[in-house]
Write an enzyme that holds these catalytic residues in place. Structure first.
Site, short mmCIF file in Angstrom:
data_model
loop_
_atom_site.label_atom_id
_atom_site.label_comp_id
_atom_site.label_asym_id
_atom_site.label_seq_id
_atom_site.Cartn_x
_atom_site.Cartn_y
_atom_site.Cartn_z
N SER A 139 0.90 -1.21 0.07
CA SER A 139 0.02 0.00 0.03
C SER A 139 0.90 1.31 0.02
CB SER A 139 -1.02 0.04 1.27
OG SER A 139 -0.06 0.07 2.40
N LYS A 173 0.49 4.51 6.77
CA LYS A 173 0.00 5.22 5.91
C LYS A 173 0.53 6.69 5.85
CE LYS A 173 -2.90 2.23 4.77
NZ LYS A 173 -2.56 1.14 3.69
#
Length: 175
Positions: free
Chosen positions: A40, A78
């Protein structure tokens, strides 16, 4: 055992014990190593990259954080896009925060890999509530982030990414 040897041994045991306590305190309260899992955050981080996070931090926009994911046993890494009170808009792959357009250099490699006319990130508009963050993965087409799991409670943040120590060829402060 001679008296001098006994005191030398005690001195070594004390030194090792103090070093062990210091290491535990540092890991528990200041810094801890983390292994990146998944795709990701590509190309910024690859699967199995090893990083160090600081548990003493002030979160700024575009910082990379590790947090306890809601409804999961996993910790996620993230990039913080929206801070509490921010209005975040994605329109035609352009990021606007509180009406100001921001360049996202970290997604350019992924953007180059899509066909003309396609979007890397679907359009959205959100207002970040107080006490929460809006996070996105750099690999927008393959990221379970705030678009899916919602806002991230600031209390769930474990730390802010400070350093990559593996792979050695990419060692340093990630951007």
């Amino acid at each position: 055992m001679k008296e001098g040897g006994k005191s030398e041994l005690i001195s070594w045991i004390q030194s090792v014990a103090i070093a062990f306590v210091i290491a535990i305190v540092i890991r528990q309260f200041l810094f801890t190593p983390v292994v990146v899992s998944g795709q990701s955050m590509q190309p910024t981080f690859e699967n199995d990259n090893k990083i160090v996070i600081s548990k003493v931090y002030k979160i700024d926009r575009f910082d990379m954080i590790v947090f306890h994911a809601p409804d999961s046993e996993d910790n996620f890494i993230k990039r913080v896009i929206g801070l509490p009170g921010d209005v975040v808009v994605m329109n035609n792959d352009k990021l606007y925060i509180n009406g100001v357009e921001y360049e996202e250099d970290y997604v350019q490699e992924n953007k180059a890999g899509i066909f003309e006319g396609q979007k890397l990130t679907q359009d959205f508009k959100v207002e970040v509530p107080e006490g929460y963050l809006y996070v996105l993965g750099d690999n927008r087409r393959n990221s379970t982030d705030s678009r899916i799991i919602g806002f991230i409670d600031e209390k769930s943040v474990i730390g802010s990414v400070k350093f990559r120590f593996y792979p050695f060829r990419e060692m340093g402060i990630p951007k």
